[in-house]
Design a protein around this motif. Structure first.
Motif, mmCIF file in Angstrom:
data_model
loop_
_atom_site.group_PDB
_atom_site.id
_atom_site.type_symbol
_atom_site.label_atom_id
_atom_site.label_comp_id
_atom_site.label_asym_id
_atom_site.label_seq_id
_atom_site.Cartn_x
_atom_site.Cartn_y
_atom_site.Cartn_z
ATOM 1 N N LYS A 96 41.947 43.266 165.004
ATOM 2 C CA LYS A 96 41.226 44.441 164.518
ATOM 3 C C LYS A 96 39.898 43.984 163.946
ATOM 4 O O LYS A 96 39.647 42.779 163.849
ATOM 5 N N ALA A 97 39.084 44.908 163.525
ATOM 6 C CA ALA A 97 37.803 44.544 162.941
ATOM 7 C C ALA A 97 38.039 43.597 161.765
ATOM 8 O O ALA A 97 38.847 43.871 160.886
ATOM 9 N N GLY A 98 37.377 42.469 161.789
ATOM 10 C CA GLY A 98 37.522 41.503 160.710
ATOM 11 C C GLY A 98 38.660 40.521 160.908
ATOM 12 O O GLY A 98 38.824 39.592 160.142
ATOM 13 N N SER A 99 39.494 40.733 161.933
ATOM 14 C CA SER A 99 40.603 39.808 162.205
ATOM 15 C C SER A 99 40.709 39.593 163.712
ATOM 16 O O SER A 99 40.884 40.548 164.458
ATOM 17 N N PRO A 100 40.615 38.320 164.156
ATOM 18 C CA PRO A 100 40.676 38.056 165.592
ATOM 19 C C PRO A 100 42.091 38.142 166.167
ATOM 20 O O PRO A 100 42.287 37.981 167.356
ATOM 21 N N ARG B 238 41.717 31.787 171.112
ATOM 22 C CA ARG B 238 41.902 31.966 169.661
ATOM 23 C C ARG B 238 42.028 30.604 168.966
ATOM 24 O O ARG B 238 41.442 30.367 167.924
ATOM 25 N N LEU B 239 42.805 29.710 169.563
ATOM 26 C CA LEU B 239 43.002 28.387 168.960
ATOM 27 C C LEU B 239 41.737 27.545 169.037
ATOM 28 O O LEU B 239 41.452 26.773 168.119
ATOM 29 N N ALA B 240 40.972 27.675 170.115
ATOM 30 C CA ALA B 240 39.728 26.928 170.258
ATOM 31 C C ALA B 240 38.711 27.353 169.196
ATOM 32 O O ALA B 240 37.871 26.556 168.772
ATOM 33 N N ALA B 241 38.810 28.598 168.758
ATOM 34 C CA ALA B 241 37.877 29.116 167.755
ATOM 35 C C ALA B 241 38.241 28.678 166.333
ATOM 36 O O ALA B 241 37.440 28.863 165.414
ATOM 37 N N LEU B 242 39.426 28.113 166.148
ATOM 38 C CA LEU B 242 39.846 27.665 164.816
ATOM 39 C C LEU B 242 39.343 26.246 164.572
ATOM 40 O O LEU B 242 39.728 25.325 165.280
#
Length: 132
Positions: free
Chosen positions: A44-48, A10-14
């Protein structure tokens, strides 16, 4: 064998400063509380989802917004904060937050103290529940 690391992913994707800030926060949390549990919740959909650090309950969450990284402590109002790190959600009776903006620095020693205090508060609450 490698273990999944949803918080690391998650952090790598930011991108940019928000990712850098949350990666530094993660390192400070891990240094202050070795063995802390890390999860990503509320995906959820639209939120990682949101990175969450736990020890006998949630210590804090790390949310990323356009202008700030928000570290929310569910029991923050009950925690000592002599360095004055809490700067958001100050009107609540239970939670407190630290908003970090681009270019802000975080006092690592004071933040480590806050992380340990949050873990201790969770342990005390858990023990009190068990006594009932």
């Amino acid at each position: 064998m490698t273990h999944p690391d949803p918080v690391g992913e998650r952090l790598a994707a930011l991108p940019g400063w928000r990712g850098d800030t949350l990666r530094r926060v993660r390192a400070l949390i891990r240094a202050a509380l070795p063995g802390v549990q890390e999860t990503v919740k509320w995906a959820k959909a639209g939120s990682p989802g949101v990175p969450v650090w736990e020890h006998a309950g949630i210590i804090c969450t790390g949310e990323s917004y356009a202008r700030a990284v928000k570290l929310t402590f569910p029991r923050g109002a009950a925690l000592p904060d002599p360095a004055g790190l809490f700067n958001a959600s100050l009107d609540g009776k239970v939670r407190r937050a630290i908003d970090l903006h681009e270019g802000d620095t975080l006092d690592g020693a004071a933040f480590g103290d806050l992380i340990r205090a949050a873990a201790a508060a969770n342990e005390q609450a858990q023990a009190a529940r068990k006594r009932r």
